[in-house]
Design a protein around this motif. Structure first.
Motif, PDB file in Angstrom:
ATOM      1  N   LYS A 169       0.819  -1.215   0.000  1.00 49.48           N
ATOM      2  CA  LYS A 169       0.000   0.000   0.000  1.00 49.48           C
ATOM      3  C   LYS A 169       0.854   1.266   0.000  1.00 49.48           C
ATOM      4  O   LYS A 169       0.492   2.258  -0.627  1.00 49.48           O
ATOM      5  N   LEU A 170       1.975   1.215   0.721  1.00 53.91           N
ATOM      6  CA  LEU A 170       2.832   2.389   0.800  1.00 53.91           C
ATOM      7  C   LEU A 170       3.435   2.728  -0.562  1.00 53.91           C
ATOM      8  O   LEU A 170       3.553   3.904  -0.931  1.00 53.91           O
ATOM      9  N   VAL A 171       3.806   1.714  -1.340  1.00 48.61           N
ATOM     10  CA  VAL A 171       4.371   1.947  -2.674  1.00 48.61           C
ATOM     11  C   VAL A 171       3.296   2.524  -3.596  1.00 48.61           C
ATOM     12  O   VAL A 171       3.555   3.452  -4.372  1.00 48.61           O
ATOM     13  N   LYS A 172       2.074   1.987  -3.507  1.00 46.94           N
ATOM     14  CA  LYS A 172       0.973   2.544  -4.307  1.00 46.94           C
ATOM     15  C   LYS A 172       0.715   4.000  -3.942  1.00 46.94           C
ATOM     16  O   LYS A 172       0.507   4.840  -4.810  1.00 46.94           O
ATOM     17  N   LEU A 173       0.740   4.264  -2.638  1.00 46.50           N
ATOM     18  CA  LEU A 173       0.537   5.635  -2.178  1.00 46.50           C
ATOM     19  C   LEU A 173       1.632   6.548  -2.712  1.00 46.50           C
ATOM     20  O   LEU A 173       1.351   7.658  -3.183  1.00 46.50           O
ATOM     21  N   TYR A 174       2.875   6.087  -2.660  1.00 45.21           N
ATOM     22  CA  TYR A 174       3.995   6.901  -3.133  1.00 45.21           C
ATOM     23  C   TYR A 174       3.872   7.181  -4.632  1.00 45.21           C
ATOM     24  O   TYR A 174       4.055   8.322  -5.071  1.00 45.21           O
ATOM     25  N   ILE A 175       3.554   6.170  -5.412  1.00 45.10           N
ATOM     26  CA  ILE A 175       3.425   6.367  -6.858  1.00 45.10           C
ATOM     27  C   ILE A 175       2.290   7.334  -7.166  1.00 45.10           C
ATOM     28  O   ILE A 175       2.423   8.220  -8.026  1.00 45.10           O
ATOM     29  N   THR A 176       1.188   7.202  -6.444  1.00 46.43           N
ATOM     30  CA  THR A 176       0.064   8.121  -6.643  1.00 46.43           C
ATOM     31  C   THR A 176       0.468   9.560  -6.332  1.00 46.43           C
ATOM     32  O   THR A 176       0.157  10.481  -7.101  1.00 46.43           O
ATOM     33  N   GLN A 177       1.182   9.751  -5.230  1.00 44.21           N
ATOM     34  CA  GLN A 177       1.588  11.101  -4.843  1.00 44.21           C
ATOM     35  C   GLN A 177       2.619  11.678  -5.813  1.00 44.21           C
ATOM     36  O   GLN A 177       2.632  12.885  -6.066  1.00 44.21           O
ATOM     37  N   VAL A 178       3.477  10.825  -6.362  1.00 46.79           N
ATOM     38  CA  VAL A 178       4.446  11.296  -7.359  1.00 46.79           C
ATOM     39  C   VAL A 178       3.720  11.753  -8.618  1.00 46.79           C
ATOM     40  O   VAL A 178       4.043  12.812  -9.189  1.00 46.79           O
ATOM     41  N   LEU A 179       2.724  11.004  -9.053  1.00 43.55           N
ATOM     42  CA  LEU A 179       1.964  11.414 -10.237  1.00 43.55           C
ATOM     43  C   LEU A 179       1.224  12.726  -9.986  1.00 43.55           C
ATOM     44  O   LEU A 179       1.197  13.608 -10.862  1.00 43.55           O
ATOM     45  N   ILE A 180       0.647  12.866  -8.812  1.00 46.60           N
ATOM     46  CA  ILE A 180      -0.031  14.120  -8.468  1.00 46.60           C
ATOM     47  C   ILE A 180       0.970  15.271  -8.424  1.00 46.60           C
ATOM     48  O   ILE A 180       0.701  16.368  -8.932  1.00 46.60           O
ATOM     49  N   ALA A 192       4.888  14.041   1.655  1.00 42.29           N
ATOM     50  CA  ALA A 192       5.082  14.392   3.065  1.00 42.29           C
ATOM     51  C   ALA A 192       3.774  14.851   3.703  1.00 42.29           C
ATOM     52  O   ALA A 192       3.447  14.451   4.822  1.00 42.29           O
ATOM     53  N   ILE A 193       3.024  15.663   2.990  1.00 43.28           N
ATOM     54  CA  ILE A 193       1.748  16.133   3.525  1.00 43.28           C
ATOM     55  C   ILE A 193       0.797  14.959   3.724  1.00 43.28           C
ATOM     56  O   ILE A 193       0.111  14.860   4.749  1.00 43.28           O
ATOM     57  N   THR A 194       0.755  14.048   2.766  1.00 43.04           N
ATOM     58  CA  THR A 194      -0.135  12.899   2.874  1.00 43.04           C
ATOM     59  C   THR A 194       0.242  12.014   4.056  1.00 43.04           C
ATOM     60  O   THR A 194      -0.627  11.566   4.810  1.00 43.04           O
ATOM     61  N   ILE A 195       1.523  11.753   4.238  1.00 43.08           N
ATOM     62  CA  ILE A 195       1.972  10.918   5.349  1.00 43.08           C
ATOM     63  C   ILE A 195       1.672  11.595   6.687  1.00 43.08           C
ATOM     64  O   ILE A 195       1.206  10.958   7.636  1.00 43.08           O
ATOM     65  N   MET A 196       1.896  12.895   6.774  1.00 44.04           N
ATOM     66  CA  MET A 196       1.647  13.595   8.030  1.00 44.04           C
ATOM     67  C   MET A 196       0.161  13.651   8.369  1.00 44.04           C
ATOM     68  O   MET A 196      -0.208  13.659   9.547  1.00 44.04           O
ATOM     69  N   ARG A 197      -0.686  13.686   7.363  1.00 44.50           N
ATOM     70  CA  ARG A 197      -2.127  13.714   7.617  1.00 44.50           C
ATOM     71  C   ARG A 197      -2.660  12.356   8.059  1.00 44.50           C
ATOM     72  O   ARG A 197      -3.782  12.267   8.564  1.00 44.50           O
ATOM     73  N   MET A 198      -1.873  11.299   7.897  1.00 49.02           N
ATOM     74  CA  MET A 198      -2.301   9.963   8.293  1.00 49.02           C
ATOM     75  C   MET A 198      -2.142   9.728   9.796  1.00 49.02           C
ATOM     76  O   MET A 198      -2.669   8.757  10.327  1.00 49.02           O
ATOM     77  N   ALA A 199      -1.437  10.590  10.478  1.00 50.05           N
ATOM     78  CA  ALA A 199      -1.184  10.398  11.906  1.00 50.05           C
ATOM     79  C   ALA A 199      -2.487  10.488  12.688  1.00 50.05           C
ATOM     80  O   ALA A 199      -3.379  11.257  12.365  1.00 50.05           O
ATOM     81  N   GLU A 200      -2.560   9.670  13.733  1.00 49.52           N
ATOM     82  CA  GLU A 200      -3.726   9.703  14.591  1.00 49.52           C
ATOM     83  C   GLU A 200      -3.608  10.870  15.554  1.00 49.52           C
ATOM     84  O   GLU A 200      -2.541  11.150  16.079  1.00 49.52           O
ATOM     85  N   SER A 201      -4.691  11.525  15.770  1.00 52.99           N
ATOM     86  CA  SER A 201      -4.682  12.672  16.660  1.00 52.99           C
ATOM     87  C   SER A 201      -4.728  12.200  18.113  1.00 52.99           C
ATOM     88  O   SER A 201      -5.667  11.552  18.541  1.00 52.99           O
ATOM     89  N   GLU A 202      -3.697  12.518  18.859  1.00 55.47           N
ATOM     90  CA  GLU A 202      -3.638  12.199  20.278  1.00 55.47           C
ATOM     91  C   GLU A 202      -3.573  13.485  21.083  1.00 55.47           C
ATOM     92  O   GLU A 202      -2.953  13.553  22.135  1.00 55.47           O
ATOM     93  N   ASP A 203      -4.190  14.502  20.585  1.00 51.17           N
ATOM     94  CA  ASP A 203      -4.133  15.810  21.217  1.00 51.17           C
ATOM     95  C   ASP A 203      -5.002  15.817  22.465  1.00 51.17           C
ATOM     96  O   ASP A 203      -6.207  15.636  22.399  1.00 51.17           O
ATOM     97  N   THR A 204      -4.373  16.022  23.601  1.00 50.48           N
ATOM     98  CA  THR A 204      -5.112  16.084  24.859  1.00 50.48           C
ATOM     99  C   THR A 204      -5.355  17.526  25.273  1.00 50.48           C
ATOM    100  O   THR A 204      -6.028  17.773  26.264  1.00 50.48           O
ATOM    101  N   GLY A 205      -4.795  18.449  24.555  1.00 44.12           N
ATOM    102  CA  GLY A 205      -5.004  19.849  24.856  1.00 44.12           C
ATOM    103  C   GLY A 205      -4.105  20.402  25.944  1.00 44.12           C
ATOM    104  O   GLY A 205      -4.277  21.524  26.376  1.00 44.12           O
ATOM    105  N   GLN A 206      -3.154  19.614  26.422  1.00 45.83           N
ATOM    106  CA  GLN A 206      -2.297  20.074  27.509  1.00 45.83           C
ATOM    107  C   GLN A 206      -1.155  20.949  27.010  1.00 45.83           C
ATOM    108  O   GLN A 206      -0.787  21.893  27.654  1.00 45.83           O
ATOM    109  N   GLY A 207      -0.560  20.623  25.898  1.00 44.38           N
ATOM    110  CA  GLY A 207       0.477  21.471  25.334  1.00 44.38           C
ATOM    111  C   GLY A 207       1.848  21.335  25.954  1.00 44.38           C
ATOM    112  O   GLY A 207       2.591  22.299  26.017  1.00 44.38           O
TER     113      GLY A 207
END
Length: 102
Positions: free
Chosen positions: A3-14, A65-80
């Motif tokens: 899946k990661l290779v497919k994702l990379y090829i798709t992002q390269v084409l875009i 890079a943007i696509t990979i970073m958007r895949m991260a799960e949000s663990e924001d507790t609001g504490q900072g």
């Protein structure tokens, strides 16, 4: 194919499609008289290909890079971050011997 290779090829084409649009806009709006330079030079088409390829590499990397970073799960507790008190050092003068200059 993984899946990661497919994702990379798709992002390269875009990324290369975005680069084609960017180079097309540069030529259309004649930025820095680029259209004249490309059309009145023997190596103009090579310059456009190199410009598209170089921008394609950059835009593909950013797109991936943007696509990979958007895949991260949000663990924001609001504490900072850590809320520990800042340790204060005791402010004491330290005696230092100094010789007189002559």
């Amino acid at each position: 194919m993984p899946k990661l290779v497919k994702l990379y090829i798709t992002q390269v084409l875009i990324g290369f499609a975005i680069a084609a649009a960017f180079v097309g806009a540069l030529l259309y709006f004649n930025v820095a008289n680029l259209w004249h330079l490309v059309t009145h030079n023997d190596a103009g088409i090579i310059a456009v290909i190199v410009l598209w390829f170089a921008n394609g590499i950059v835009f593909s990397g950013v797109q991936f890079a943007i696509t990979i970073m958007r895949m991260a799960e949000s663990e924001d507790t609001g504490q900072g971050g850590k809320r520990d008190d800042i340790p204060l050092m005791a402010m004491e003068p330290i005696p230092v011997e100094a010789s007189r200059r002559r």
